[in-house]
Design an enzyme around this catalytic site. Sequence first.
Site, PDB file in Angstrom:
ATOM      1  N   LYS A 251     -10.290   0.281  -2.516  1.00 45.97           N
ATOM      2  CA  LYS A 251     -10.201   0.035  -1.076  1.00 45.97           C
ATOM      3  C   LYS A 251     -10.483   1.321  -0.308  1.00 45.97           C
ATOM      4  O   LYS A 251      -9.630   2.199  -0.239  1.00 45.97           O
ATOM      5  CB  LYS A 251      -8.818  -0.497  -0.700  1.00 45.97           C
ATOM      6  CG  LYS A 251      -8.629  -0.706   0.806  1.00 45.97           C
ATOM      7  CD  LYS A 251      -7.241  -1.232   1.126  1.00 45.97           C
ATOM      8  CE  LYS A 251      -6.977  -1.266   2.618  1.00 45.97           C
ATOM      9  NZ  LYS A 251      -5.609  -1.755   2.943  1.00 45.97           N
TER      10      LYS A 251
ATOM     11  N   LYS B 275      -6.925   3.303  -3.409  1.00 47.97           N
ATOM     12  CA  LYS B 275      -7.337   3.315  -2.001  1.00 47.97           C
ATOM     13  C   LYS B 275      -7.587   4.752  -1.564  1.00 47.97           C
ATOM     14  O   LYS B 275      -6.830   5.655  -1.929  1.00 47.97           O
ATOM     15  CB  LYS B 275      -6.232   2.660  -1.169  1.00 47.97           C
ATOM     16  CG  LYS B 275      -6.447   2.651   0.336  1.00 47.97           C
ATOM     17  CD  LYS B 275      -5.281   1.922   1.014  1.00 47.97           C
ATOM     18  CE  LYS B 275      -5.320   2.056   2.528  1.00 47.97           C
ATOM     19  NZ  LYS B 275      -4.171   1.385   3.179  1.00 47.97           N
TER      20      LYS B 275
ATOM     21  N   ASP C 267       0.867  -1.182   0.000  1.00 46.97           N
ATOM     22  CA  ASP C 267       0.000   0.000   0.000  1.00 46.97           C
ATOM     23  C   ASP C 267       0.903   1.230   0.000  1.00 46.97           C
ATOM     24  O   ASP C 267       1.519   1.555   1.012  1.00 46.97           O
ATOM     25  CB  ASP C 267      -0.898   0.015   1.242  1.00 46.97           C
ATOM     26  CG  ASP C 267      -1.985  -1.054   1.222  1.00 46.97           C
ATOM     27  OD1 ASP C 267      -1.745  -2.126   0.631  1.00 46.97           O
ATOM     28  OD2 ASP C 267      -3.053  -0.827   1.810  1.00 46.97           O
TER      29      ASP C 267
END
Length: 313
Positions: A249, A213, A150
């Site tokens: 996400k 995300k 991430d």
Amino acid sequence: MQQTAIAEAPASNRALRDFLHGLPGVDEVGVAKRAAGLATRSVKTTAKAAAIDLAVRMVDLTTLEGADTPGKVRALAAKARRPDPADPTAPPVAAVCVYSDLVAPAVQALRGSGVAVASVATAFPAGRAPLEAKLADTRRAVADGAAEIDMVIDRGAFLAGDYLKVDEEIRAVKEACGPAHLKVILETGELATLDNVRRASWLAIRAGADFIKTSTGKVSPAATPQAVLVMLQAVREHRDRTGALVGVKPAGGIRTTKDAIRNLVMVGETAGPEWLDPALFRIGASSLLNDLLMQRTRLGTGTYPGPDYFTID
């Protein structure tokens, strides 16, 4: 989860700016109205039980604190594998997300479970570091066994209009990921407008993100319904243009079963049923899992357990 196709690198910052600013503008009033309307959708009892289990399987169980220890990571891994020790039918979560220096104990604790290890890298959460340091952090996490990275974009560069720098960093981190999948954190709470959320989504997708995300969870607002809706529209449009699937996400502020189910409704109605799968939709959370488990127990037994029934994450 599939690896995404990477668009050809832009020839210049101007070319990338022309593409991003050529995207249709976002109707912020319309998006807010659409998100509010989807939030009112009711889910029947039988469908709710299935939705709760799906939400559990989509959770990236997360600990990202300065006081994190290998022991805390092992405890979190045990919960990820067996969320409800009293009920073996409760599914495991999708992943455990930790800092890069704690990947090794997480991998050891989760070996053979099917639960992935994700690691924040690239100078999380600010993203303020030389590219060399970001790449070294990424390579270390992958070498220690992280299956997912991430990364956080340089919001300063993005807001200054230096889209090429952001693009080049994403591409470099993607290459450093090797076999690991890349989730690109936009930090939508700092992007000021939904037009910027749309542009950042497309920038990340074209540069090779496997997921986009919303947030680090360290900035407010985090995963607003409006930002999630715009990101879901972007991945749907990308699929329509190219056939490639990119995940989404939301992270930060999703704490209750109601919040999670509202997100699942938004996914199905906006991106489509293909995204109702942990391979294409995740929820970054630390406290959400307990509420999902409490609601799951209530549906199964008629008894609502207290908040201290499950371990505190």
